[in-house]
Design a protein around this motif. Sequence first.
Motif, PDB file in Angstrom:
ATOM      1  N   CYS A   1      -9.992  14.732   4.585  1.00 54.81           N
ATOM      2  CA  CYS A   1     -10.718  15.842   3.957  1.00 54.81           C
ATOM      3  C   CYS A   1     -10.038  16.290   2.677  1.00 54.81           C
ATOM      4  CB  CYS A   1     -10.815  17.018   4.935  1.00 54.81           C
ATOM      5  SG  CYS A   1     -12.009  16.784   6.267  1.00 54.81           S
ATOM      6  N   LEU A   2      -8.721  16.466   2.725  1.00 60.33           N
ATOM      7  CA  LEU A   2      -7.997  16.938   1.541  1.00 60.33           C
ATOM      8  C   LEU A   2      -8.072  15.909   0.424  1.00 60.33           C
ATOM      9  CD1 LEU A   2      -6.220  18.994   0.113  1.00 60.33           C
ATOM     10  CD2 LEU A   2      -4.226  17.936   1.209  1.00 60.33           C
ATOM     11  N   SER A   3      -7.869  14.641   0.751  1.00 61.29           N
ATOM     12  CA  SER A   3      -7.927  13.589  -0.261  1.00 61.29           C
ATOM     13  C   SER A   3      -9.311  13.520  -0.902  1.00 61.29           C
ATOM     14  CB  SER A   3      -7.576  12.244   0.375  1.00 61.29           C
ATOM     15  OG  SER A   3      -7.743  11.192  -0.552  1.00 61.29           O
ATOM     16  N   GLY A   4     -10.357  13.548  -0.071  1.00 64.59           N
ATOM     17  CA  GLY A   4     -11.711  13.451  -0.594  1.00 64.59           C
ATOM     18  C   GLY A   4     -12.131  14.659  -1.397  1.00 64.59           C
ATOM     19  N   LEU A   5     -11.802  15.847  -0.912  1.00 59.17           N
ATOM     20  CA  LEU A   5     -12.181  17.062  -1.616  1.00 59.17           C
ATOM     21  C   LEU A   5     -11.434  17.196  -2.944  1.00 59.17           C
ATOM     22  CD1 LEU A   5     -12.345  19.609   1.363  1.00 59.17           C
ATOM     23  CD2 LEU A   5     -14.268  18.784  -0.017  1.00 59.17           C
ATOM     24  N   THR A   6     -10.150  16.825  -2.962  1.00 60.75           N
ATOM     25  CA  THR A   6      -9.371  16.894  -4.203  1.00 60.75           C
ATOM     26  C   THR A   6      -9.936  15.926  -5.235  1.00 60.75           C
ATOM     27  OG1 THR A   6      -7.386  17.458  -2.927  1.00 60.75           O
ATOM     28  CG2 THR A   6      -7.068  16.747  -5.206  1.00 60.75           C
ATOM     29  N   LEU A   7     -10.256  14.709  -4.798  1.00 66.18           N
ATOM     30  CA  LEU A   7     -10.843  13.738  -5.719  1.00 66.18           C
ATOM     31  C   LEU A   7     -12.188  14.228  -6.248  1.00 66.18           C
ATOM     32  CD1 LEU A   7     -11.095  11.032  -7.137  1.00 66.18           C
ATOM     33  CD2 LEU A   7     -11.918  10.055  -4.975  1.00 66.18           C
TER      34      LEU A   7
ATOM     35  N   THR B   1      -6.188   3.788  -1.217  1.00 66.18           N
ATOM     36  CA  THR B   1      -5.015   3.344  -0.465  1.00 66.18           C
ATOM     37  C   THR B   1      -4.986   3.943   0.927  1.00 66.18           C
ATOM     38  OG1 THR B   1      -3.782   3.162  -2.551  1.00 66.18           O
ATOM     39  CG2 THR B   1      -2.502   3.170  -0.517  1.00 66.18           C
ATOM     40  N   LEU B   2      -5.266   5.232   1.028  1.00 60.58           N
ATOM     41  CA  LEU B   2      -5.271   5.880   2.337  1.00 60.58           C
ATOM     42  C   LEU B   2      -6.334   5.273   3.244  1.00 60.58           C
ATOM     43  CD1 LEU B   2      -4.763   9.628   1.317  1.00 60.58           C
ATOM     44  CD2 LEU B   2      -3.133   8.157   2.529  1.00 60.58           C
ATOM     45  N   ARG B   3      -7.477   4.901   2.686  1.00 62.39           N
ATOM     46  CA  ARG B   3      -8.534   4.285   3.485  1.00 62.39           C
ATOM     47  C   ARG B   3      -8.066   2.949   4.053  1.00 62.39           C
ATOM     48  NH1 ARG B   3     -12.173   4.177  -0.221  1.00 62.39           N
ATOM     49  NH2 ARG B   3     -12.975   6.269   0.207  1.00 62.39           N
ATOM     50  N   ILE B   4      -7.337   2.179   3.242  1.00 65.10           N
ATOM     51  CA  ILE B   4      -6.821   0.885   3.702  1.00 65.10           C
ATOM     52  C   ILE B   4      -5.735   1.085   4.752  1.00 65.10           C
ATOM     53  CG2 ILE B   4      -5.559  -1.181   3.000  1.00 65.10           C
ATOM     54  CD1 ILE B   4      -6.977  -0.930   0.270  1.00 65.10           C
ATOM     55  N   VAL B   5      -4.835   2.027   4.504  1.00 63.62           N
ATOM     56  CA  VAL B   5      -3.739   2.274   5.441  1.00 63.62           C
ATOM     57  C   VAL B   5      -4.267   2.732   6.794  1.00 63.62           C
ATOM     58  CG1 VAL B   5      -1.799   3.815   5.912  1.00 63.62           C
ATOM     59  CG2 VAL B   5      -2.006   2.733   3.668  1.00 63.62           C
ATOM     60  N   GLN B   6      -5.275   3.589   6.761  1.00 63.67           N
ATOM     61  CA  GLN B   6      -5.826   4.092   8.016  1.00 63.67           C
ATOM     62  C   GLN B   6      -6.541   2.992   8.790  1.00 63.67           C
ATOM     63  OE1 GLN B   6      -8.599   7.356   7.665  1.00 63.67           O
ATOM     64  NE2 GLN B   6      -8.010   8.148   9.669  1.00 63.67           N
TER      65      GLN B   6
ATOM     66  N   GLN C   1       0.821  -1.207   0.000  1.00 62.40           N
ATOM     67  CA  GLN C   1       0.000   0.000   0.000  1.00 62.40           C
ATOM     68  C   GLN C   1       0.855   1.257   0.000  1.00 62.40           C
ATOM     69  OE1 GLN C   1      -3.092  -0.225  -0.620  1.00 62.40           O
ATOM     70  NE2 GLN C   1      -3.494  -2.381  -0.151  1.00 62.40           N
ATOM     71  N   PHE C   2       1.897   1.308   0.823  1.00 61.04           N
ATOM     72  CA  PHE C   2       2.767   2.484   0.830  1.00 61.04           C
ATOM     73  C   PHE C   2       3.590   2.579  -0.458  1.00 61.04           C
ATOM     74  CE2 PHE C   2       2.046   2.600   5.466  1.00 61.04           C
ATOM     75  CZ  PHE C   2       1.779   3.946   5.603  1.00 61.04           C
ATOM     76  N   SER C   3       3.933   1.432  -1.034  1.00 59.95           N
ATOM     77  CA  SER C   3       4.626   1.447  -2.328  1.00 59.95           C
ATOM     78  C   SER C   3       3.731   2.073  -3.391  1.00 59.95           C
ATOM     79  CB  SER C   3       5.008   0.018  -2.734  1.00 59.95           C
ATOM     80  OG  SER C   3       5.901  -0.564  -1.806  1.00 59.95           O
ATOM     81  N   ARG C   4       2.475   1.632  -3.428  1.00 60.42           N
ATOM     82  CA  ARG C   4       1.536   2.157  -4.412  1.00 60.42           C
ATOM     83  C   ARG C   4       1.255   3.635  -4.177  1.00 60.42           C
ATOM     84  NH1 ARG C   4      -4.656   0.290  -5.856  1.00 60.42           N
ATOM     85  NH2 ARG C   4      -5.050   0.902  -3.704  1.00 60.42           N
ATOM     86  N   LEU C   5       1.180   4.040  -2.923  1.00 62.07           N
ATOM     87  CA  LEU C   5       0.910   5.438  -2.599  1.00 62.07           C
ATOM     88  C   LEU C   5       1.990   6.348  -3.166  1.00 62.07           C
ATOM     89  CD1 LEU C   5      -1.093   7.233  -1.068  1.00 62.07           C
ATOM     90  CD2 LEU C   5       0.304   6.894   0.987  1.00 62.07           C
TER      91      LEU C   5
END
Length: 327
Positions: free
Chosen positions: A265-271, A247-252, A156-160
Amino acid sequence: MLSRVADSLYWINRYVERAENISRFVEVSEAMALDCPPGSAEPWLPLIDASGERELFDKLYTNGSPDDVIEFLVRAEENPNSVANCIAIARENARQIREVITTEMWEQLNDIYWTLQENESFWKQPPQEQLRDIRRACQLFYGITDSTLSRDLSWQFSRLGRLLERADKTTRILDVKYFLLLPSPDEVGGVLDELQWISLLRSAGAYQMFRQARQQAIEPRAVAGFLLLDPIFPRSVRYCLERIQDTLRIVQGRSVPGAPDELECLSGLTLARWSYTRIDDLFAVGLHEAIDALQSDLNRLHNLIEGRYFVATSLESQNADPACVRA
Protein backbone atom coordinates in the motif's frame (compact mmCIF):
# COMPACT_ATOMS: atom_id res chain seq x y z
CA MET A 1 17.62 -16.24 0.59
CA LEU A 2 18.83 -15.76 4.17
CA SER A 3 17.71 -12.52 5.76
CA ARG A 4 21.25 -11.62 6.76
CA VAL A 5 22.39 -11.93 3.14
CA ALA A 6 19.53 -9.76 1.87
CA ASP A 7 20.31 -7.23 4.59
CA SER A 8 23.99 -7.06 3.62
CA LEU A 9 23.27 -6.71 -0.10
CA TYR A 10 20.77 -3.93 0.58
CA TRP A 11 23.23 -2.00 2.76
CA ILE A 12 26.25 -2.52 0.53
CA ASN A 13 24.43 -0.69 -2.22
CA ARG A 14 22.95 1.98 0.05
CA TYR A 15 26.38 2.87 1.38
CA VAL A 16 28.15 2.82 -1.99
CA GLU A 17 25.37 4.98 -3.43
CA ARG A 18 25.72 7.35 -0.48
CA ALA A 19 29.48 7.60 -0.92
CA GLU A 20 29.06 8.33 -4.64
CA ASN A 21 26.44 10.98 -3.98
CA ILE A 22 28.49 12.74 -1.30
CA SER A 23 31.63 12.76 -3.45
CA ARG A 24 29.64 14.24 -6.35
CA PHE A 25 28.03 16.90 -4.11
CA VAL A 26 31.43 18.01 -2.82
CA GLU A 27 33.04 17.83 -6.25
CA VAL A 28 30.39 20.15 -7.72
CA SER A 29 30.64 22.54 -4.76
CA GLU A 30 34.42 22.74 -5.23
CA ALA A 31 33.87 23.89 -8.81
CA MET A 32 31.01 26.21 -7.88
CA ALA A 33 33.10 27.96 -5.21
CA LEU A 34 35.48 29.10 -7.95
CA ASP A 35 32.61 30.71 -9.89
CA CYS A 36 30.78 32.42 -7.04
CA PRO A 37 30.87 36.24 -7.18
CA PRO A 38 33.20 37.91 -4.66
CA GLY A 39 31.61 38.25 -1.25
CA SER A 40 28.87 35.70 -1.89
CA ALA A 41 28.21 32.82 0.46
CA GLU A 42 30.21 29.75 -0.44
CA PRO A 43 28.18 26.58 -1.10
CA TRP A 44 29.60 24.50 1.73
CA LEU A 45 27.50 24.37 4.89
CA PRO A 46 24.32 23.37 2.99
CA LEU A 47 26.12 20.10 2.19
CA ILE A 48 26.25 19.40 5.91
CA ASP A 49 22.53 20.11 6.18
CA ALA A 50 21.86 17.72 3.29
CA SER A 51 23.77 14.97 5.08
CA GLY A 52 21.74 15.49 8.26
CA GLU A 53 24.87 15.86 10.39
CA ARG A 54 24.89 19.58 11.22
CA GLU A 55 24.93 19.12 15.00
CA LEU A 56 27.91 16.76 14.87
CA PHE A 57 29.78 19.02 12.46
CA ASP A 58 29.30 22.10 14.65
CA LYS A 59 30.57 20.11 17.61
CA LEU A 60 33.74 18.95 15.82
CA TYR A 61 34.56 22.08 13.78
CA THR A 62 34.05 25.51 15.29
CA ASN A 63 35.15 27.50 12.22
CA GLY A 64 33.16 25.66 9.57
CA SER A 65 35.64 26.39 6.78
CA PRO A 66 35.46 24.75 3.32
CA ASP A 67 38.39 22.51 4.25
CA ASP A 68 36.54 21.44 7.40
CA VAL A 69 33.44 20.55 5.38
CA ILE A 70 35.45 18.49 2.90
CA GLU A 71 37.33 16.70 5.68
CA PHE A 72 34.10 15.97 7.56
CA LEU A 73 32.22 14.63 4.54
CA VAL A 74 35.06 12.67 2.95
CA ARG A 75 37.48 11.37 5.61
CA ALA A 76 36.35 12.14 9.17
CA GLU A 77 36.27 9.00 11.33
CA GLU A 78 33.81 10.69 13.69
CA ASN A 79 31.24 11.15 10.92
CA PRO A 80 29.38 7.83 10.45
CA ASN A 81 28.32 8.95 6.97
CA SER A 82 31.66 10.16 5.64
CA VAL A 83 32.70 8.67 2.31
CA ALA A 84 35.48 6.65 3.96
CA ASN A 85 33.14 5.22 6.60
CA CYS A 86 30.44 4.41 4.03
CA ILE A 87 32.91 2.41 1.96
CA ALA A 88 34.31 0.70 5.08
CA ILE A 89 30.86 -0.44 6.20
CA ALA A 90 29.93 -1.56 2.68
CA ARG A 91 33.14 -3.60 2.50
CA GLU A 92 32.51 -5.22 5.87
CA ASN A 93 29.03 -6.24 4.73
CA ALA A 94 30.53 -7.63 1.53
CA ARG A 95 33.23 -9.54 3.42
CA GLN A 96 30.58 -11.46 5.34
CA ILE A 97 28.76 -12.60 2.19
CA ARG A 98 31.66 -13.14 -0.21
CA GLU A 99 30.16 -16.46 -1.28
CA VAL A 100 27.08 -14.60 -2.63
CA ILE A 101 28.59 -11.63 -4.47
CA THR A 102 30.89 -12.01 -7.45
CA THR A 103 34.67 -11.89 -7.21
CA GLU A 104 34.71 -8.80 -9.40
CA MET A 105 32.34 -6.97 -7.03
CA TRP A 106 34.49 -7.83 -4.01
CA GLU A 107 37.73 -6.81 -5.74
CA GLN A 108 36.33 -3.42 -6.77
CA LEU A 109 34.91 -2.65 -3.33
CA ASN A 110 38.08 -3.83 -1.64
CA ASP A 111 40.15 -1.66 -3.99
CA ILE A 112 38.08 1.45 -3.14
CA TYR A 113 38.46 0.70 0.57
CA TRP A 114 42.25 0.36 0.54
CA THR A 115 42.62 3.41 -1.69
CA LEU A 116 40.84 5.50 0.93
CA GLN A 117 42.68 3.89 3.84
CA GLU A 118 46.35 3.63 2.93
CA ASN A 119 47.09 5.26 -0.41
CA GLU A 120 48.96 8.44 0.52
CA SER A 121 49.60 9.32 -3.12
CA PHE A 122 45.83 9.37 -3.61
CA TRP A 123 45.31 11.91 -0.82
CA LYS A 124 48.10 14.12 -2.17
CA GLN A 125 46.07 14.78 -5.32
CA PRO A 126 44.00 17.96 -5.62
CA PRO A 127 40.55 17.52 -3.99
CA GLN A 128 38.77 17.64 -7.38
CA GLU A 129 40.78 14.65 -8.61
CA GLN A 130 40.23 12.72 -5.37
CA LEU A 131 36.48 13.21 -5.54
CA ARG A 132 36.31 12.38 -9.24
CA ASP A 133 38.22 9.13 -8.64
CA ILE A 134 35.92 8.16 -5.75
CA ARG A 135 32.82 8.90 -7.81
CA ARG A 136 34.08 6.89 -10.76
CA ALA A 137 35.12 3.98 -8.54
CA CYS A 138 31.61 3.80 -7.07
CA GLN A 139 30.05 4.01 -10.53
CA LEU A 140 32.36 1.22 -11.66
CA PHE A 141 31.05 -0.90 -8.78
CA TYR A 142 27.47 -0.33 -10.05
CA GLY A 143 28.51 -1.40 -13.54
CA ILE A 144 30.32 -4.50 -12.27
CA THR A 145 27.31 -5.46 -10.15
CA ASP A 146 24.89 -5.05 -13.03
CA SER A 147 27.11 -6.96 -15.47
CA THR A 148 28.22 -9.88 -13.26
CA LEU A 149 25.42 -10.56 -10.74
CA SER A 150 22.57 -12.87 -11.79
CA ARG A 151 19.13 -11.28 -11.82
CA ASP A 152 17.96 -13.28 -8.82
CA LEU A 153 16.96 -12.05 -5.36
CA SER A 154 20.56 -10.97 -4.69
CA TRP A 155 20.40 -8.43 -7.49
CA GLN A 156 16.88 -7.34 -6.53
CA PHE A 157 17.87 -6.48 -2.96
CA SER A 158 21.01 -4.76 -4.26
CA ARG A 159 18.91 -2.62 -6.58
CA LEU A 160 16.38 -1.90 -3.83
CA GLY A 161 19.03 -0.41 -1.56
CA ARG A 162 20.52 1.67 -4.35
CA LEU A 163 17.14 3.07 -5.44
CA LEU A 164 15.97 4.03 -1.95
CA GLU A 165 19.25 5.78 -1.21
CA ARG A 166 19.18 7.59 -4.55
CA ALA A 167 15.64 8.88 -4.05
CA ASP A 168 16.53 10.02 -0.53
CA LYS A 169 19.63 11.94 -1.60
CA THR A 170 17.89 13.60 -4.56
CA THR A 171 15.17 14.93 -2.27
CA ARG A 172 17.65 16.06 0.37
CA ILE A 173 19.86 18.11 -1.93
CA LEU A 174 16.81 19.65 -3.63
CA ASP A 175 15.25 20.56 -0.28
CA VAL A 176 18.47 22.17 0.92
CA LYS A 177 18.75 24.31 -2.21
CA TYR A 178 15.15 25.41 -2.06
CA PHE A 179 14.92 26.00 1.69
CA LEU A 180 18.41 26.85 2.94
CA LEU A 181 20.95 27.81 0.32
CA LEU A 182 20.12 31.35 -0.75
CA PRO A 183 21.40 33.92 1.78
CA SER A 184 18.86 36.56 0.76
CA PRO A 185 15.54 36.68 -1.13
CA ASP A 186 17.03 39.57 -3.10
CA GLU A 187 19.27 37.12 -4.95
CA VAL A 188 16.40 35.02 -6.31
CA GLY A 189 16.52 35.15 -10.10
CA GLY A 190 20.00 36.63 -10.13
CA VAL A 191 23.30 35.28 -11.41
CA LEU A 192 24.08 33.47 -8.16
CA ASP A 193 20.63 31.91 -8.05
CA GLU A 194 20.97 30.48 -11.57
CA LEU A 195 24.49 29.29 -10.78
CA GLN A 196 23.20 27.43 -7.73
CA TRP A 197 20.41 25.73 -9.67
CA ILE A 198 22.94 24.65 -12.30
CA SER A 199 25.13 23.28 -9.52
CA LEU A 200 22.14 21.39 -8.14
CA LEU A 201 21.56 19.72 -11.51
CA ARG A 202 25.24 18.80 -11.69
CA SER A 203 25.12 17.48 -8.13
CA ALA A 204 22.43 15.05 -9.30
CA GLY A 205 24.30 14.24 -12.52
CA ALA A 206 21.33 15.76 -14.34
CA TYR A 207 22.56 18.88 -16.13
CA GLN A 208 22.92 17.50 -19.65
CA MET A 209 19.75 15.41 -19.49
CA PHE A 210 17.83 18.42 -18.20
CA ARG A 211 19.07 20.52 -21.11
CA GLN A 212 18.02 17.84 -23.59
CA ALA A 213 14.61 17.24 -22.02
CA ARG A 214 13.61 20.81 -21.13
CA GLN A 215 13.95 23.57 -23.70
CA GLN A 216 13.49 26.32 -21.14
CA ALA A 217 15.37 28.50 -18.70
CA ILE A 218 17.00 27.02 -15.63
CA GLU A 219 14.56 28.10 -12.94
CA PRO A 220 13.21 26.46 -9.76
CA ARG A 221 10.01 24.92 -11.14
CA ALA A 222 11.71 23.37 -14.16
CA VAL A 223 14.61 21.93 -12.14
CA ALA A 224 12.42 20.63 -9.32
CA GLY A 225 9.96 19.13 -11.81
CA PHE A 226 12.76 17.29 -13.60
CA LEU A 227 14.39 15.90 -10.44
CA LEU A 228 11.10 14.91 -8.82
CA LEU A 229 8.72 13.94 -11.61
CA ASP A 230 10.63 12.97 -14.76
CA PRO A 231 9.64 9.39 -15.69
CA ILE A 232 12.83 8.35 -17.52
CA PHE A 233 15.75 10.12 -15.80
CA PRO A 234 17.35 7.44 -13.55
CA ARG A 235 17.93 9.75 -10.60
CA SER A 236 14.50 11.33 -10.51
CA VAL A 237 12.27 10.47 -7.57
CA ARG A 238 9.47 9.17 -9.79
CA TYR A 239 11.80 6.87 -11.71
CA CYS A 240 13.24 5.47 -8.45
CA LEU A 241 9.77 4.90 -6.98
CA GLU A 242 8.65 3.03 -10.11
CA ARG A 243 11.67 0.74 -9.97
CA ILE A 244 11.23 0.25 -6.20
CA GLN A 245 7.67 -0.95 -6.72
CA ASP A 246 8.77 -3.27 -9.56
CA THR A 247 11.50 -4.71 -7.34
CA LEU A 248 9.21 -5.25 -4.37
CA ARG A 249 6.72 -7.06 -6.60
CA ILE A 250 9.46 -9.44 -7.77
CA VAL A 251 10.82 -9.98 -4.27
CA GLN A 252 7.39 -10.75 -2.89
CA GLY A 253 6.74 -13.19 -5.70
CA ARG A 254 3.02 -13.74 -5.19
CA SER A 255 1.62 -16.37 -7.55
CA VAL A 256 -1.96 -15.50 -6.60
CA PRO A 257 -2.80 -11.79 -6.13
CA GLY A 258 -4.35 -10.90 -2.82
CA ALA A 259 -5.20 -7.90 -0.70
CA PRO A 260 -2.21 -5.51 -0.53
CA ASP A 261 -0.35 -5.41 2.75
CA GLU A 262 1.10 -2.32 4.42
CA LEU A 263 4.31 -2.34 2.38
CA GLU A 264 2.48 -2.72 -0.93
CA CYS A 265 0.00 0.00 0.00
CA LEU A 266 2.71 2.48 0.95
CA SER A 267 4.80 1.74 -2.14
CA GLY A 268 1.82 2.01 -4.48
CA LEU A 269 0.33 5.11 -2.91
CA THR A 270 3.70 6.92 -2.82
CA LEU A 271 4.32 6.12 -6.48
CA ALA A 272 0.80 7.24 -7.46
CA ARG A 273 1.18 10.47 -5.52
CA TRP A 274 4.40 11.36 -7.36
CA SER A 275 3.26 10.09 -10.76
CA TYR A 276 -0.01 12.00 -10.93
CA THR A 277 0.88 15.42 -9.63
CA ARG A 278 2.14 18.59 -11.29
CA ILE A 279 5.03 20.71 -10.18
CA ASP A 280 2.82 23.81 -9.98
CA ASP A 281 0.61 21.99 -7.46
CA LEU A 282 3.66 21.09 -5.37
CA PHE A 283 4.81 24.70 -5.31
CA ALA A 284 1.28 25.82 -4.42
CA VAL A 285 1.19 23.68 -1.27
CA GLY A 286 4.89 24.23 -0.52
CA LEU A 287 7.80 22.34 -2.05
CA HIS A 288 9.57 21.93 1.28
CA GLU A 289 6.46 20.45 2.88
CA ALA A 290 5.94 18.07 -0.06
CA ILE A 291 9.55 16.89 0.08
CA ASP A 292 9.35 16.51 3.85
CA ALA A 293 6.31 14.25 3.47
CA LEU A 294 8.09 12.25 0.77
CA GLN A 295 11.11 11.71 2.99
CA SER A 296 8.82 10.46 5.75
CA ASP A 297 7.33 7.98 3.26
CA LEU A 298 10.81 6.83 2.19
CA ASN A 299 11.77 6.30 5.84
CA ARG A 300 8.60 4.28 6.39
CA LEU A 301 9.34 2.22 3.28
CA HIS A 302 12.80 1.45 4.64
CA ASN A 303 11.39 0.45 8.03
CA LEU A 304 8.76 -1.83 6.49
CA ILE A 305 11.32 -3.48 4.19
CA GLU A 306 13.65 -3.98 7.14
CA GLY A 307 10.87 -5.40 9.31
CA ARG A 308 9.72 -7.86 6.66
CA TYR A 309 12.93 -9.09 5.05
CA PHE A 310 15.82 -8.44 7.42
CA VAL A 311 16.72 -9.67 10.88
CA ALA A 312 19.26 -8.47 13.44
CA THR A 313 22.80 -9.25 12.32
CA SER A 314 26.25 -8.73 13.70
CA LEU A 315 26.33 -5.50 11.69
CA GLU A 316 23.15 -4.12 13.25
CA SER A 317 24.94 -1.29 15.05
CA GLN A 318 26.79 -0.30 11.87
CA ASN A 319 23.70 -0.51 9.70
CA ALA A 320 21.56 1.51 12.10
CA ASP A 321 21.56 4.45 9.75
CA PRO A 322 21.01 7.91 11.27
CA ALA A 323 20.33 9.33 7.79
CA CYS A 324 17.16 7.23 7.58
CA VAL A 325 15.61 9.60 10.11
CA ARG A 326 14.59 13.02 8.86
CA ALA A 327 17.05 15.59 10.20
